[in-house]
Design an enzyme around this catalytic site. Sequence first.
Site, short mmCIF file in Angstrom:
data_model
loop_
_atom_site.label_atom_id
_atom_site.label_comp_id
_atom_site.label_asym_id
_atom_site.label_seq_id
_atom_site.Cartn_x
_atom_site.Cartn_y
_atom_site.Cartn_z
N ARG A 230 0.79 -1.20 0.04
CA ARG A 230 0.19 0.26 0.31
C ARG A 230 0.74 1.07 0.14
NH1 ARG A 230 -3.73 -2.58 -1.77
NH2 ARG A 230 -5.62 -3.05 -1.03
N HIS A 278 -1.77 0.38 -9.88
CA HIS A 278 -2.41 -0.70 -8.77
C HIS A 278 -2.84 -1.92 -9.77
CE1 HIS A 278 -4.41 -0.88 -4.49
NE2 HIS A 278 -4.36 -2.24 -5.68
#
Length: 315
Positions: A230, A278
């Site tokens: 993350r 992502h």
Amino acid sequence: MNQLPIPFLAAPAYAHTDAWLQALQSAMPEEKIVAFAALSAAEKANCTVAIVANPEPADLRQLPQLQWVHSVWAGVERLVTDLADTGLTIVRLVDPQLATTMAEAVLTAVLYLHRDMPAYARQQQQQVWQARPYLPARQKTASLLGLGALGEAAAQRLRQNGFAVCGWSRRMKSISGIECFHGDAALTQMLGNTDLLVCLLPLTADTQGLINSALLAQLPPGAALINFGRGGIVDDSALLAALDSGHLSHAVLDVFQTEPLPDPAWQWRHPAVTVLPHCAAPTNRSTASAIVAANIRQFRRDGVLPASVDRVRGY
Ligand code: NAP
């Protein structure tokens, strides 16, 4: 057929609600899977389980009998924060297909760095014909921050491809062929011997900003970073300083503090950064739906909830 429908809740602009409804419905024909908006007032008052993909917390608060939510994502930091004041049990996706996909992404990024692809791309721009020195994979150490469902699979894939592999977790682990470390002191030891650092940690209070200037300084000069965990785990200004000074040779970044990565962000244009949108390990709707279905079936059959997120640890 269970009479009470199971709602699927997602963010209002989410583009794949219909695809999820279809995949979940075909994985559990004995249930009725519906969009949250399709629930009647009586159904809202009685439903005990919901399936979620970044739901609006206000929607979940309209379900007073809800006991647990099953996320279709592996990362749950947003749910943990949004549902902090509720007693809801959070179940996240643990899917062997997701682990295989992530292991493939990690191997791709590690080989890209190991074989100097960023440097060859720069050489091509300047029409430089020059082979760079080669070290066999066994002489490079790839270290995983996080040895969970995804980190362990990635570690094993790297090992199979000849790299020396280390891994760091909160609790002690023993994985054949992987040198395992845990705790703060051991992290220093692992970093000092790391050529390629791969982050597969969850974002929690403990991991927020963990990859800071002090951590990066413990890597040998010329090491590289791959962040597939993350964005919030990396201190961006520390990363920029480490790249600008040349201490860190390259960073492959798939996750960012703000996504999509905004236009003025330095990462877009930095010569030592590879930006990915992502995309390292997208959830596979079909295998994920089968896993959600098996967990819900077990709950219906004997009231047993699957392993759930530890609210104190945050993952
Ligand atoms: P997981 O099974 O919960 O594993 C987490 C690992 O991190 C565990 O080994 C855990 O240690 C370790 N850990 C957590 N906090 C720590 C700390 N403070 N110090 C040291 N180690 C710590 O999670 P996962 O399924 O592998 O997923 C990892 C993350 O990948 C997710 O949370 C998500 O953010 C990210 N992800 C990214 C993508 C993408 O496409 N980029 C896709 C899916 C997931 P223990 O083993 O001791 O508990």
